[in-house]
Structures are given as structure tokens and as C-alpha cells.
Design a protein around this motif. Structure first.
Motif, PDB file in Angstrom:
ATOM      1  N   LEU A  65       0.817  -1.211   0.000  1.00 42.52           N
ATOM      2  CA  LEU A  65       0.000   0.000   0.000  1.00 42.52           C
ATOM      3  C   LEU A  65       0.854   1.267   0.000  1.00 42.52           C
ATOM      4  O   LEU A  65       0.450   2.283  -0.571  1.00 42.52           O
ATOM      5  CB  LEU A  65      -0.985   0.004   1.169  1.00 42.52           C
ATOM      6  N   ALA A  66       2.036   1.224   0.597  1.00 42.98           N
ATOM      7  CA  ALA A  66       2.912   2.402   0.577  1.00 42.98           C
ATOM      8  C   ALA A  66       3.227   2.814  -0.858  1.00 42.98           C
ATOM      9  O   ALA A  66       3.314   4.001  -1.166  1.00 42.98           O
ATOM     10  CB  ALA A  66       4.195   2.124   1.344  1.00 42.98           C
ATOM     11  N   GLY A  67       3.362   1.839  -1.742  1.00 40.38           N
ATOM     12  CA  GLY A  67       3.603   2.138  -3.151  1.00 40.38           C
ATOM     13  C   GLY A  67       2.335   2.441  -3.913  1.00 40.38           C
ATOM     14  O   GLY A  67       2.282   3.392  -4.697  1.00 40.38           O
ATOM     15  N   LEU A  68       1.289   1.657  -3.692  1.00 40.83           N
ATOM     16  CA  LEU A  68       0.033   1.868  -4.418  1.00 40.83           C
ATOM     17  C   LEU A  68      -0.609   3.207  -4.089  1.00 40.83           C
ATOM     18  O   LEU A  68      -1.087   3.910  -4.989  1.00 40.83           O
ATOM     19  CB  LEU A  68      -0.955   0.735  -4.119  1.00 40.83           C
ATOM     20  N   ILE A  69      -0.642   3.579  -2.832  1.00 41.73           N
ATOM     21  CA  ILE A  69      -1.278   4.839  -2.445  1.00 41.73           C
ATOM     22  C   ILE A  69      -0.568   6.018  -3.099  1.00 41.73           C
ATOM     23  O   ILE A  69      -1.217   6.973  -3.545  1.00 41.73           O
ATOM     24  CB  ILE A  69      -1.316   4.995  -0.910  1.00 41.73           C
ATOM     25  N   ARG A  70       0.739   5.948  -3.206  1.00 38.43           N
ATOM     26  CA  ARG A  70       1.496   7.051  -3.817  1.00 38.43           C
ATOM     27  C   ARG A  70       1.129   7.248  -5.281  1.00 38.43           C
ATOM     28  O   ARG A  70       1.329   8.334  -5.828  1.00 38.43           O
ATOM     29  CB  ARG A  70       2.995   6.812  -3.666  1.00 38.43           C
ATOM     30  N   LEU A  76       1.708  11.892  -0.105  1.00 37.60           N
ATOM     31  CA  LEU A  76       1.876  10.896   0.953  1.00 37.60           C
ATOM     32  C   LEU A  76       3.302  10.971   1.497  1.00 37.60           C
ATOM     33  O   LEU A  76       4.269  10.898   0.746  1.00 37.60           O
ATOM     34  CB  LEU A  76       1.593   9.487   0.441  1.00 37.60           C
ATOM     35  N   ILE A  77       3.417  11.151   2.799  1.00 28.44           N
ATOM     36  CA  ILE A  77       4.726  11.166   3.455  1.00 28.44           C
ATOM     37  C   ILE A  77       5.046   9.780   4.000  1.00 28.44           C
ATOM     38  O   ILE A  77       6.132   9.263   3.804  1.00 28.44           O
ATOM     39  CB  ILE A  77       4.759  12.207   4.593  1.00 28.44           C
ATOM     40  N   LEU A  90      -1.486   7.277   8.367  1.00 29.35           N
ATOM     41  CA  LEU A  90      -1.178   7.829   7.054  1.00 29.35           C
ATOM     42  C   LEU A  90      -0.876   9.305   7.298  1.00 29.35           C
ATOM     43  O   LEU A  90      -1.696  10.029   7.869  1.00 29.35           O
ATOM     44  CB  LEU A  90      -2.370   7.670   6.102  1.00 29.35           C
ATOM     45  N   ILE A  91       0.306   9.723   6.897  1.00 24.64           N
ATOM     46  CA  ILE A  91       0.741  11.100   7.078  1.00 24.64           C
ATOM     47  C   ILE A  91       0.979  11.699   5.702  1.00 24.64           C
ATOM     48  O   ILE A  91       1.648  11.088   4.856  1.00 24.64           O
ATOM     49  CB  ILE A  91       2.012  11.162   7.954  1.00 24.64           C
TER      50      ILE A  91
END
Length: 163
Positions: A65-70, A76-77, A90-91
Motif C-alpha cells: 500500500l505504501a507504493g500503491l497509495i502514492r 503521501l509522506i 497515514l501522514i
């Protein structure tokens, strides 16, 4: 009680017995000295104190998700798991709405559940992860499906506004 002074942490003031997961909850917005806004969100996937995502599945959800959300969400931080394994912080830069955050989470979970293969999961080797052996794509996919079946509420205390 000792003489240690601790700052109040918002997450520990939240009544975890009253929230209704899955949900997106805006914790707050901080403004830097130049006026930049940073928003912090509680992305709760599992009902607190009633269950938890197994570590290997949580780890794979985090990496994926860290990659997909970006790819769906500017600014996205960080996307980091809670120690209790019920969700994530999520920051992000700026002040995205809970609906915008929920939409990015939902479509990312849909891709995780239906499209992501092992080759798509980043950080699964010793050079790119501090605990690369602790991953489970099967678990991550099953949890993604379960969260999507339940729907993601835009209110931590009321499940009538599902994204």
C-alpha cells in the motif's frame, strides 16, 4: 507513578472501545513554521481489541500500500502500521479530506486483493527490508478482501457513511 513526564498522545486518548472499524479518521493537522500543513490519519482496518492482522500479512500490506497509495494520492509522506496491528497511520502534506484518503485506500486494497503478485511487492529482499522473511501475500490479500467486504467508513464511530 514515577516522576517521568510524558506528552499526551492523541491516539491514547481515543476510546478504542467506541470506534467501529474499518474507517478513516483525521487525527489532526500540524502547521510548520512556513505554514506547510501535514495531516495525520488513523486508517483502522480491524476492530480494536477484537482482532489483529498477523505480522507477515500486515508487513506485506504496509509495503504494497505504501507504493500503491502514492500512485493515487499526491503528498503521501508515510504509511506506517500501528503496533497493535489493527491499522496504520497515514501522514500527508496538505489537508486531504477523509473521503480522498478513503478512496485511495479502497482502490489500493482492490489492487492488492485482485491484481498484485509476489513480484509486485516491494522490499522483499534482505537489501531492501529489515525483516524480509516476514511477509505473506496470501494473508495480505485475504485481509484486503475482508476490509473491502466490510467497507471503509468516513466516521470512526458510525458506519453509515461507507466509502
Amino acid at each position: 507513578m514515577s516522576d517521568i513526564e510524558l506528552a499526551e498522545v492523541e491516539s491514547f486518548a481515543l476510546d478504542h472501545t467506541k470506534v467501529k472499524a474499518p474507517y478513516v479518521r483525521k487525527i489532526g493537522v500540524e502547521h510548520g513554521p512556513k505554514g506547510d500543513a501535514i495531516s495525520n490519519y488513523d486508517i483502522r482496518f480491524v476492530q480494536p481489541n477484537h482482532g489483529e492482522i498477523p505480522t507477515a500479512g500486515l508487513h506485506t500490506i504496509e509495503h504494497t500500500l505504501a507504493g500503491l497509495i502514492r500512485t493515487r494520492f499526491d503528498g503521501l509522506i508515510d504509511f506506517s502500521p500501528f503496533g497493535c496491528r489493527t491499522g496504520f497511520h497515514l501522514i500527508a502534506w496538505g489537508e486531504p479530506t477523509p473521503a480522498e484518503v478513503a478512496a485511495a485506500i479502497k482502490t489500493s486494497l482492490e489492487d492488492l486483493a485482485e491484481k498484485v503478485t509476489w513480484d509486485d511487492v516491494p522490499g522483499t529482499e534482505a537489501v531492501s527490508c529489515g525483516n524480509y522473511r516476514d511477509h505473506s501475500l496470501h494473508s495480505a490479500k485475504e485481509w484486503a478482501k475482508l476490509i473491502l467486504e466490510q467497507g471503509i467508513s468516513l466516521d470512526a464511530f458510525d458506519r453509515t457513511n461507507i466509502a
